[in-house]
Design an enzyme around this catalytic site. Structure first.
Site: not given
Ligand code: RB5
Length: 152
Positions: A8, A65, A67-68, A98, A133
């Site tokens: 994103d 993104c 945080t992922g 694993h 696994h």
């Molecule tokens: C965008 O601001 C943020 O929410 C997105 O990149 C992500 O971290 C969502 O999990």
């Protein structure tokens, strides 16, 4: 390796770095976007990349993104996708050894670029251990087949 990549707006800059790193190291990359920093919705890109893995068009997928977290939540809704949210080289390697993870999710607001690239490298290069696994992976797959989890 044939890898789909997506992000994103929060992951755009890191996605460009990861893409260059993978191309420079000989991989074939399918970029599913986004292509700039304009605000977007991460589920759209997570679904595009995960679908290519789920349907076998790509061997692996990488999602970025802020945080992922959002990317990994979405990707794991698709059949046959095992998405791993990794913030260290060790978890990236273990997710391959694993869990036979086929999608990697990383957070651009969490990781420095050098660490992100080290995580990507470890994840791409580490093989699945199989054995006990594999039996555990088959248990995940049977849950999916029973319809306990959302699959298609
Ligand atoms: C965008 O601001 C943020 O929410 C997105 O990149 C992500 O971290 C969502 O999990």
């Amino acid at each position: 390796m044939n890898i789909s990549i997506g992000c994103d707006h929060a992951g755009f800059e890191l996605k460009e770095s990861v893409k260059k790193f993978l191309i420079d190291t000989g991989h074939m990359i399918h970029d599913e976007g986004t292509f700039d920093k304009e605000s977007t919705d991460y589920p759209d890109f997570a679904a595009s990349v995960a679908r290519t893995v789920s349907e076998g068009q790509s061997e692996r997928g990488i999602l970025i993104c802020g945080t992922g977290i959002g990317m990994s939540i979405v990707a794991n809704k698709l059949a046959r996708v095992r998405a791993a949210l990794c913030h260290s080289v060790e978890t990236a390697s273990l997710s391959r050894q694993h869990n036979d993870s086929n999608v990697l999710a990383i957070g651009a607001r969490i990781l420095e670029t050098d660490l992100a690239l080290a995580i990507v490298q470890a994840w791409v290069e580490t093989k699945f251990d199989g054995g006990r696994h594999q039996e555990r992976i088959e248990k995940i797959q049977s849950l999916e087949n029973e319809g306990v989890t959302k699959s298609e």
